[in-house]
Each structure stands twice: as C-alpha cells, then as structure tokens.
Design an enzyme around this catalytic site. Structure first.
Site, PDB file in Angstrom:
ATOM      1  N   ASP A  80       9.632  11.775  -8.869  1.00  0.00           N
ATOM      2  CA  ASP A  80       8.587  12.078  -7.887  1.00  0.00           C
ATOM      3  C   ASP A  80       7.700  13.240  -8.361  1.00  0.00           C
ATOM      4  OD1 ASP A  80       8.303  10.591  -5.528  1.00  0.00           O
ATOM      5  OD2 ASP A  80      10.124  11.432  -4.647  1.00  0.00           O
ATOM      6  N   GLN A 107      13.994   9.854  -0.646  1.00  0.00           N
ATOM      7  CA  GLN A 107      12.891   9.461   0.220  1.00  0.00           C
ATOM      8  C   GLN A 107      12.624  10.532   1.272  1.00  0.00           C
ATOM      9  OE1 GLN A 107      11.026   6.668  -0.234  1.00  0.00           O
ATOM     10  NE2 GLN A 107       9.736   7.130   1.529  1.00  0.00           N
ATOM     11  N   LYS A 121      10.705  -0.539  -3.255  1.00  0.00           N
ATOM     12  CA  LYS A 121      11.003   0.160  -4.515  1.00  0.00           C
ATOM     13  C   LYS A 121      12.139  -0.544  -5.240  1.00  0.00           C
ATOM     14  CE  LYS A 121       9.350   4.630  -2.944  1.00  0.00           C
ATOM     15  NZ  LYS A 121       9.643   5.796  -2.132  1.00  0.00           N
TER      16      LYS A 121
END
Ligand code: GUN
Length: 297
Positions: free
Chosen positions: A121, A98, A54
């Site tokens: 997200d 995460q 990422k």
C-alpha cells in the site's frame, strides 16, 4: 471540442497482463510465486467487496492470494501477531491491511508494524519518507495508477503545471510527490484554498481527490488540460436509486478538458492493478531480481 476519455478499465487490463507476464517468468525461471496477503478486520460491506475483488484478481494473474478475515472484536495484540507472522513468511511478498479498521485499533500502529518491504500500500512511514526524498519505495496504488495514465497520455510530464486538489495521505500527498518526481510544477490545493477556481484554471494536469461529489465544474478546467478524477461518490438519483460520480462535474468538464478520466471506469480499476504491480515489484526486490519494467514509479 469534447475531451478524449481516458479508459482506465482498458488500461488496467494491460497492466494486469504485464503483471501476469512477470509472474509467469518468476514462476518458470526462478521457481518463485509472488504472494499477497490481505487482512480484513470486521464486516464493513464496501471493504468486503474490495477484498473479494483483490483476491480474485490476484489469483487471475497467477499469484498466491491469502486472505485473513478477522472478527471486528479482534484485539490489537492478535492483529499485530498476525502481521508479524506474515512479515516472517517467505511465501508472502505483499501485505495489505484493509482500511478503515474498527475504532479500537490504532491504524498508524498497525500499518507501521508491516515490514516496509512488504508494504504494497506504501502507507508505512518509511515508504512515505523514501518517496518524499526521491528514493526507491513502495508507492501507494491509486497515485501510482494516476501517474501511469498521465505518462501514457503525455509521455514526459516535465515542466507541466500540476494541481492536486486534496491533501490525504493516501492520494493527495503521494500524488504530489510523484508529480514532483516527474518534474511537474506542483500545487497542492484543498477545500480551504483561496480562490480554488483560479488555482485549478492554471493546471495543465488537474488531479481531483477531495471526496466531494462533482465539486469541480468545467469552468475551473483550463482548455485542453488533462483531468484525473480520483473521487468515487455515491449520490441519490431522482428514482430513489443511487449512482457513482467523481469529484469533477464530468458533463461540463468533458467539454473543456483535453482528456479526462470517467467515474466509474477511470482511476478505480487502476488501483487494484497497481496493487498487483506493487506485489510483483516487492517480490523481485526481495529476491534481488531486476524490477519489472513499466510497473514502478
Ligand atoms: N481502503 C480504501 N482504499 C484502500 C487502500 O488503498 N488500501 C487499504 N489498505 N485500504 C483501503
């Protein structure tokens, strides 16, 4: 007839190029560099690989990448304080924590402490509610990537029968909402669905997101259907090594489907590309600028 292979790796390149173009314009015309903060708690090896990728791709498209790596003993209080700081930081437009988090941390509480406008997200309950009611939201990256590939494949999805196998909050449920938003007739099926084979055979669009290796064989696929395989499962090979397979039995499904995503190289590469797309979208919204075309749901 063998199915067309949908090349997610190549498609992800085009998405990243679009993102990079938008970033360059934001920098040149507005003096704004979109910024993404990724928070990793603990040392889960798979998460470390994701986070590294990422960060690398974020920089490659010209955005600011900030990584916070915290010990697996980090307290909830300290993690919430970091998120609060990132929420207030004007250089940061997207925040990703995460998952999975270590057991002593409450994932729902942590995710819901992110400013919904920075929740790239799309996991915050506000964004889930906005998506469910057809309002502008941040959309989870994997389903967004699947939607982009389906739109590219079909043009309009209106009226098509879509079956989503899997009911997770991260993929199955938001995928169903997005397909409904594009006027599909949507069925959410799962491992307990009665006569799952027959349900799948009715699908013009079959999205497999159950997390069970090669569970869906070719004879569950309607001839000519588009199959999107979200599964990433590692299984042992005869030589003692391992290989990645999806939730669909590719070898048999490719003989029946009209188009199919491979594993690896299908949905996977699109997920990070869509994370970058969401960060640009969040940055534009935060600054009252028009949304980047082709990168939103
Ligand atoms: N872990 C595995 N997939 C994801 C994802 O899409 N987002 C976050 N935050 N964590 C993950």
């Amino acid at each position: 007839m063998t199915a067309q292979i949908i090349d997610g790796k190549a498609f992800a390149v085009t998405v990243r190029e679009k993102v990079a173009g938008h970033v360059a314009r934001l920098v040149e015309e507005n003096g704004i560099t979109p910024g993404l903060a990724v928070v990793l708690v603990g040392e889960d090896p798979a998460s470390q690989v994701y986070v590294r990728n990422k960060g690398k791709q974020t920089k490659e498209v010209g955005m600011l990448s900030v990584e916070h790596r915290l010990a697996d003993t980090t307290s909830e209080e300290d993690l919430l304080k970091l998120i609060d700081d990132l929420n207030k930081d004007p250089k940061i437009h997207g925040i990703l924590v995460q998952l999975p988090l270590p057991d002593h941390l409450d994932s729902d509480l942590v995710i819901n402490s992110i400013d919904p406008a920075k929740d790239v997200d799309g996991f915050h309950i506000s964004n889930v509610g906005l998506l469910g009611t057809g309002q502008k939201s941040m959309v989870p990256c994997t389903p967004l990537g699947c939607l982009m590939m389906l739109r590219e494949q079909h043009g309009s999805l209106s009226g098509l029968n879509a079956v989503v196998v899997g009911r997770s909050n991260i993929v199955g449920k938001p995928m169903a909402q997005l397909l409904l938003g594009d006027s599909c007739t949507v069925t959410i099926a799962h491992s307990r669905t009665k006569d799952l084979a027959e349900v799948c055979r009715g699908a013009d669009i079959l999205v497999a997101a159950v997390g069970r290796p090669q569970m869906i064989p070719g004879d569950w696929v309607k001839p000519g259907a588009t199959v999107i395989d979200v599964g990433i499962n590692r299984i042992p090979k005869e030589d003692g090594k391992t290989r990645l397979v999806g939730d669909v039995d590719f070898a048999s499904a490719v003989e029946v489907a009209g188009a199919i995503t491979p594993v690896p190289g299908g949905v996977g590469p699109m997920t990070i590309a869509c994370l970058l797309a969401n960060t640009v979208t969040a940055c534009c919204r935060a600054n009252g600028l028009p949304e980047p075309e082709g990168l939103t749901a």
